[in-house]
Design a protein around this motif. Structure first.
Motif, PDB file in Angstrom:
ATOM      1  N   THR B 165     -54.973 -18.161  -8.492  1.00 35.81           N
ATOM      2  CA  THR B 165     -54.594 -18.577  -7.072  1.00 35.81           C
ATOM      3  C   THR B 165     -52.884 -18.418  -6.543  1.00 35.81           C
ATOM      4  O   THR B 165     -52.484 -19.268  -8.205  1.00 35.81           O
ATOM      5  CB  THR B 165     -54.691 -19.674  -6.166  1.00 35.81           C
ATOM      6  N   MET B 166     -52.181 -17.457  -6.173  1.00 38.17           N
ATOM      7  CA  MET B 166     -50.577 -17.780  -5.642  1.00 38.17           C
ATOM      8  C   MET B 166     -50.579 -17.867  -3.944  1.00 38.17           C
ATOM      9  O   MET B 166     -50.773 -16.921  -3.587  1.00 38.17           O
ATOM     10  CB  MET B 166     -50.051 -16.509  -6.575  1.00 38.17           C
ATOM     11  N   ALA B 167     -49.396 -18.468  -4.011  1.00 42.03           N
ATOM     12  CA  ALA B 167     -49.151 -18.619  -2.817  1.00 42.03           C
ATOM     13  C   ALA B 167     -46.840 -17.626  -2.693  1.00 42.03           C
ATOM     14  O   ALA B 167     -47.009 -18.454  -3.286  1.00 42.03           O
ATOM     15  CB  ALA B 167     -48.777 -19.412  -2.317  1.00 42.03           C
ATOM     16  N   VAL B 168     -47.604 -16.719  -2.287  1.00 38.06           N
ATOM     17  CA  VAL B 168     -46.179 -16.562  -1.955  1.00 38.06           C
ATOM     18  C   VAL B 168     -45.504 -16.123  -0.314  1.00 38.06           C
ATOM     19  O   VAL B 168     -45.979 -16.287   0.575  1.00 38.06           O
ATOM     20  CB  VAL B 168     -45.885 -14.143  -1.586  1.00 38.06           C
ATOM     21  N   THR B 169     -44.445 -17.573  -0.353  1.00 41.49           N
ATOM     22  CA  THR B 169     -44.340 -18.167   0.935  1.00 41.49           C
ATOM     23  C   THR B 169     -43.025 -17.379   1.401  1.00 41.49           C
ATOM     24  O   THR B 169     -42.078 -16.795   0.428  1.00 41.49           O
ATOM     25  CB  THR B 169     -44.137 -19.323   0.907  1.00 41.49           C
ATOM     26  N   ILE B 170     -42.777 -16.638   2.788  1.00 39.90           N
ATOM     27  CA  ILE B 170     -41.374 -16.185   2.813  1.00 39.90           C
ATOM     28  C   ILE B 170     -41.299 -16.722   3.787  1.00 39.90           C
ATOM     29  O   ILE B 170     -41.786 -16.611   5.045  1.00 39.90           O
ATOM     30  CB  ILE B 170     -41.868 -14.619   2.689  1.00 39.90           C
ATOM     31  N   ASN B 171     -39.734 -17.010   3.857  1.00 37.24           N
ATOM     32  CA  ASN B 171     -39.292 -18.107   4.687  1.00 37.24           C
ATOM     33  C   ASN B 171     -38.911 -17.213   6.024  1.00 37.24           C
ATOM     34  O   ASN B 171     -38.022 -16.531   4.934  1.00 37.24           O
ATOM     35  CB  ASN B 171     -38.897 -19.727   4.465  1.00 37.24           C
ATOM     36  N   VAL B 201     -53.576 -13.454  -3.928  1.00 39.57           N
ATOM     37  CA  VAL B 201     -52.055 -14.016  -3.463  1.00 39.57           C
ATOM     38  C   VAL B 201     -52.453 -13.840  -2.178  1.00 39.57           C
ATOM     39  O   VAL B 201     -52.781 -13.190  -1.302  1.00 39.57           O
ATOM     40  CB  VAL B 201     -51.367 -12.917  -3.972  1.00 39.57           C
ATOM     41  N   GLU B 202     -51.779 -15.306  -2.164  1.00 42.63           N
ATOM     42  CA  GLU B 202     -51.521 -15.354  -0.089  1.00 42.63           C
ATOM     43  C   GLU B 202     -50.024 -15.163   0.363  1.00 42.63           C
ATOM     44  O   GLU B 202     -49.773 -15.987  -0.692  1.00 42.63           O
ATOM     45  CB  GLU B 202     -52.558 -16.282   0.083  1.00 42.63           C
ATOM     46  N   TYR B 203     -49.814 -14.466   1.027  1.00 36.94           N
ATOM     47  CA  TYR B 203     -48.746 -14.149   1.758  1.00 36.94           C
ATOM     48  C   TYR B 203     -49.130 -15.386   3.390  1.00 36.94           C
ATOM     49  O   TYR B 203     -49.676 -14.723   3.735  1.00 36.94           O
ATOM     50  CB  TYR B 203     -48.520 -12.923   2.238  1.00 36.94           C
ATOM     51  N   ARG B 204     -47.235 -15.810   2.776  1.00 38.44           N
ATOM     52  CA  ARG B 204     -47.489 -17.275   4.079  1.00 38.44           C
ATOM     53  C   ARG B 204     -46.242 -17.096   4.566  1.00 38.44           C
ATOM     54  O   ARG B 204     -44.814 -16.639   4.065  1.00 38.44           O
ATOM     55  CB  ARG B 204     -48.398 -18.520   4.095  1.00 38.44           C
ATOM     56  N   GLY B 205     -45.742 -17.840   5.099  1.00 34.86           N
ATOM     57  CA  GLY B 205     -44.662 -18.021   5.929  1.00 34.86           C
ATOM     58  C   GLY B 205     -44.633 -17.694   6.734  1.00 34.86           C
ATOM     59  O   GLY B 205     -44.921 -16.951   7.073  1.00 34.86           O
ATOM     60  N   GLN B 206     -43.012 -17.758   7.096  1.00 38.24           N
ATOM     61  CA  GLN B 206     -42.516 -17.590   9.264  1.00 38.24           C
ATOM     62  C   GLN B 206     -42.713 -16.256   8.904  1.00 38.24           C
ATOM     63  O   GLN B 206     -42.683 -15.145   9.747  1.00 38.24           O
ATOM     64  CB  GLN B 206     -41.256 -18.317   9.390  1.00 38.24           C
ATOM     65  N   ARG B 275     -50.681 -21.056  -9.011  1.00 34.61           N
ATOM     66  CA  ARG B 275     -47.913 -20.089  -9.152  1.00 34.61           C
ATOM     67  C   ARG B 275     -48.302 -20.333  -7.854  1.00 34.61           C
ATOM     68  O   ARG B 275     -48.570 -20.070  -6.397  1.00 34.61           O
ATOM     69  CB  ARG B 275     -48.217 -19.296  -8.893  1.00 34.61           C
ATOM     70  N   GLU B 276     -46.603 -20.618  -7.156  1.00 34.12           N
ATOM     71  CA  GLU B 276     -45.846 -20.577  -5.837  1.00 34.12           C
ATOM     72  C   GLU B 276     -44.694 -19.997  -6.181  1.00 34.12           C
ATOM     73  O   GLU B 276     -43.741 -20.031  -7.182  1.00 34.12           O
ATOM     74  CB  GLU B 276     -46.112 -21.992  -5.373  1.00 34.12           C
ATOM     75  N   ILE B 277     -44.561 -18.576  -5.157  1.00 36.29           N
ATOM     76  CA  ILE B 277     -43.468 -18.321  -5.014  1.00 36.29           C
ATOM     77  C   ILE B 277     -42.530 -18.255  -3.723  1.00 36.29           C
ATOM     78  O   ILE B 277     -43.119 -18.133  -2.444  1.00 36.29           O
ATOM     79  CB  ILE B 277     -43.186 -16.622  -5.835  1.00 36.29           C
ATOM     80  N   GLU B 278     -40.941 -18.680  -3.171  1.00 35.26           N
ATOM     81  CA  GLU B 278     -41.411 -18.644  -2.519  1.00 35.26           C
ATOM     82  C   GLU B 278     -39.430 -17.476  -2.271  1.00 35.26           C
ATOM     83  O   GLU B 278     -38.792 -17.468  -3.477  1.00 35.26           O
ATOM     84  CB  GLU B 278     -39.824 -20.099  -1.998  1.00 35.26           C
ATOM     85  N   LEU B 279     -39.162 -16.710  -1.351  1.00 39.39           N
ATOM     86  CA  LEU B 279     -38.564 -15.824  -0.467  1.00 39.39           C
ATOM     87  C   LEU B 279     -37.916 -16.158   0.367  1.00 39.39           C
ATOM     88  O   LEU B 279     -39.193 -17.032   1.484  1.00 39.39           O
ATOM     89  CB  LEU B 279     -39.020 -14.966  -1.426  1.00 39.39           C
ATOM     90  N   ASP B 280     -36.923 -15.720   0.742  1.00 44.04           N
ATOM     91  CA  ASP B 280     -36.193 -16.026   2.644  1.00 44.04           C
ATOM     92  C   ASP B 280     -36.094 -14.693   2.682  1.00 44.04           C
ATOM     93  O   ASP B 280     -34.835 -14.092   2.177  1.00 44.04           O
ATOM     94  CB  ASP B 280     -34.744 -16.448   2.290  1.00 44.04           C
ATOM     95  N   ALA B 281     -36.726 -14.313   3.581  1.00 44.34           N
ATOM     96  CA  ALA B 281     -36.676 -12.806   4.376  1.00 44.34           C
ATOM     97  C   ALA B 281     -35.591 -12.662   4.911  1.00 44.34           C
ATOM     98  O   ALA B 281     -34.879 -11.682   5.309  1.00 44.34           O
ATOM     99  CB  ALA B 281     -37.569 -12.838   5.206  1.00 44.34           C
TER     100      ALA B 281
END
Ligand code: SF4
Lengths: 199, 469
Positions: B165-171, B201-206, B275-281
């Motif tokens: 599982t992976m989280a891609v968080t797009i803040n 992958v779960e896409y999440r974040g604001q 695994r987790e990845i974070e990006l800033d929109a």
């Protein structure tokens, strides 16, 4: 499906990364409704280039493809596996396969042998010194081998246990699953009634 | 420890699990099309098997159909045979089919959601890698090969190893004019085409929560382009509002029961991803590809990179090969790249919201001389909706071609193809060599970039267009 235990054949170096399924077989070749005859579409665009490795007579009887990382990305087309098999390939060696391609290979009987990137490089080097040389993919011991003596290459490869077992036994996946018919029927009895149906 | 969304959905579908074996997973919906199914039906016939659950199976014609003259027999005899084979197979095995000419025909990943068949918490498969699109609803949805199509037809199950599982968080929030497409293209260039391999992958974040269902579908659609097994987004009010009232959506008490369950489909606070990845929109900009895989991209304001810009030997070689194929010089500003054909359509960007956005930019403007614009709705329903809103008139007045529903120029299979050497800006999902026709050169772009590029004839965003009088 035929059993696969070990195979030795001419190794073909494909020195490219990201060989996607549109390269392995372009969409225009997907119109057939059979599982055979796709060899004419294999790497169709690249085969127009006289320098492309498959146009070199040295590799005319190639059956073990040694490719760069991220092999088989893109489309789910199993035609990519069939095209390789129809052409004569029995195994592909790469340091990374796309999931769907690897799954399709396992179902159709093509061995997708995942090795360390350094092993691909060593095989490429060995094939450069020994053009037309034979590479062995031994599924029983999970090893790839080429040559003998000083410059021999021998290393292990990864393939999941279940796929290996099915390939070694030549087992039909559907047949195995139908053996669990009672489990499927039980599961169906517990599905919520609001789940959508198409009929 | 809690569970992630994908683990919850997965666990609800395990028919059988045994140590050392992949799980046997139940499939809620199996979608079929003409290209990857004929050999599967053949296999059933040979083994004397039937389709276990035709009532969980749906077929449409999309990849290999023309987008003009759809009321006439298909001109290419080989394509016609393939489509007729699907019709015969569906008739023989009792599978519901929406053929060319039917009001529900269209790209398989546009049709499922618009019928309301795509719902949260389901397992959905199709012999097409962009099945990941349906993950936008909180379903586990992935592409399968033809042997697996046969397996699902025969058993309504698949043997599948449990992915990581992976989280891609797009803040943050996307800036004005930057779309879900730019977001996912940015992500893929960030991770590379193999970055998601082995993961759901779960896409999440604001920024994800703020997307419409269409935007979420665009993001999930391209999960496969960075190698992910599947991509999904937790269902929320946006999801429920989209589904409610659709033809196959649950009704009455069923609706209430369904929504109550769907609300449980969220990653638990104490769940752990592999695994987790974070990006800033908020820092994202219009993003386009310059190379021959979807990971070879850059902001529209950048210049074409040079092989020397990369450290990895494989990347250097890949860049060199890509620039050669694409006919591009390192250092050229992307905005100066001249485009012959613009394609708006596909399962990535062929929904009504996409066409509205394209029309809003094209209204009162005209396609550049020497540039061709093809607008192809993802389904007949999308076409009819667009025509009801007068969007077709906007496209035609701007000098675009307005077509029937299908995959069209997304893949070089049906008559809509690039000529060798021709360059496109395309809202589709793949820029592989020859993907849109032998020798064709593809730049992947968002809908606003496609529309602005059509007007200026070079890669552009709406900000580059002269204001309308
Ligand atoms: S529109 Fe393109 S990506 Fe989508 S299903 Fe059709 S061919 Fe595949």
């Amino acid at each position: 499906m035929d059993k696969f235990t070990t195979h030795t054949g001419v190794g073909v170096p494909l020195k490219r990364s990201n060989v996607d399924t549109d390269q392995i077989i372009p969409a225009v070749y997907l119109k057939r409704v059979t599982r055979t005859g796709f060899e004419d579409g294999l790497f169709a665009a690249w085969r127009n280039d006289p320098d492309f490795v498959l146009n070199d007579p040295t590799y005319a009887s190639g059956s073990v493809l040694v490719a760069g990382p991220d092999f088989g990305t893109g489309s789910s087309r199993e035609h990519a596996v069939w095209a390789l098999q129809n052409y004569g390939f029995r195994a592909v060696i790469s340091s990374r396969f796309a999931d769907i391609f690897r799954g399709n290979s396992g179902k159709a009987g093509l061995v997708a042998a995942q090795v360390d990137e350094k092993v691909v490089q060593r095989l490429w080097d060995w094939l450069e010194d020994n053009p037309g040389g034979e590479v062995t993919v031994d599924l029983e011991s999970r090893t790839v081998r080429a040559g003998a003596g000083e410059d021999a290459v021998e290393d292990s490869f990864d393939i999941d246990d279940y796929t290996r077992w099915r390939l070694l036994e030549g087992l039909d996946d559907i047949g195995i699953t139908l053996g669990h018919d009672a489990d499927i029927t039980d599961f169906e009895a517990s599905r919520p009634s609001w789940k959508p149906v198409t009929a | 420890m809690g569970k992630t969304l994908s683990e919850k959905v997965w666990d609800e579908h395990v028919v059988r699990s045994a140590p050392g074996e992949p799980d046997l997973l139940y499939i809620d919906l199996h979608l079929l099309h003409e290209v990857t199914s004929p050999q599967a039906f053949d296999g059933l016939r040979l083994a004397g098997r039937t389709v276990r659950r035709p009532d969980l199976t749906l077929a449409t014609e999309d990849h290999n159909v023309p987008t003009v003259d759809w009321d006439k027999p298909i001109a290419d005899p080989v394509s016609r045979t393939q489509v007729e084979t699907l019709r015969k197979n569906c008739a023989d095995f009792g599978v519901r089919l929406h053929p060319l000419g039917d009001v529900e025909q269209g790209i398989v990943h546009v049709v499922g959601p618009q019928l309301g068949l795509t719902q949260p918490g389901m397992t959905i498969v199709c012999g097409d890698s962009h099945t990941s699109t349906h993950g936008a609803f909180g379903a586990i949805a992935f592409g399968i090969g033809t042997s697996e199509v046969e397996h699902v037809l025969a058993t309504q199950t698949l043997t599948q190893a449990r992915p990581k599982t992976m989280a891609v968080t797009i803040n943050g929030s996307l800036p004005e004019g930057v779309t879900a497409k730019d977001m996912v293209l940015t992500l893929i260039t960030h991770t590379g085409t193999g970055g998601g391999q082995g993961y759901i992958v779960e896409y999440r974040g604001q920024a994800i929560e703020e997307l419409s269902m269409e935007g979420r579908m665009t993001v999930c659609n391209m999960s496969i382009e960075w190698g992910a097994k599947a991509g999904l987004i937790a269902p929320d009010q946006t999801t429920f509002d989209y589904i409610e009232g659709k033809p196959e959506a649950p009704k009455g008490a069923d609706w209430d029961a369904a929504v109550a369950h769907w609300k449980t489909l969220r990653t638990d606070d104490d769940a752990v991803f592999d695994r987790e990845i974070e990006l800033d929109a908020s820092t994202m900009t219009p993003f386009v590809t310059w190379g021959t895989n979807p990971g070879q991209g850059a902001p529209l304001g950048a210049t074409i990179p040079s092989p020397d810009d990369f450290d990895e030997p494989n990347d250097k070689v890949a860049t060199e090969k890509a620039l050669h194929y694409m006919g591009l010089e390192a250092g050229t500003p992307l905005r100066e790249v001249k485009v012959d054909t613009v394609f708006v359509g596909s399962c990535t960007n062929g929904r009504i919201e996409d066409l509205r956005l394209a029309a809003s930019i094209l209204e009162g403007r005209h396609v550049a001389d020497d540039t061709r614009l093809l607008v192809v709705p993802g389904s007949v329903r999308v076409r009819l909706q667009a025509e009801a809103e007068g969007l077709d008139k906007v496209f035609l007045a701007a000098g675009a071609e307005w077509r029937g529903a299908g995959c069209s120029m997304c893949l070089g299979m049906n008559p809509d193809q690039l000529a060798p050497g021709e360059r496109s800006a395309s809202t589709s999902n793949r820029n592989f060599e020859g993907r849109q026709g032998k020798g064709g050169r593809t730049h992947l772009v968002s809908v606003p970039v496609a529309a602005a590029t059509a007007v200026r004839g070079t890669l552009s965003s709406p900000a580059d267009l002269a204001a309308l009088a």
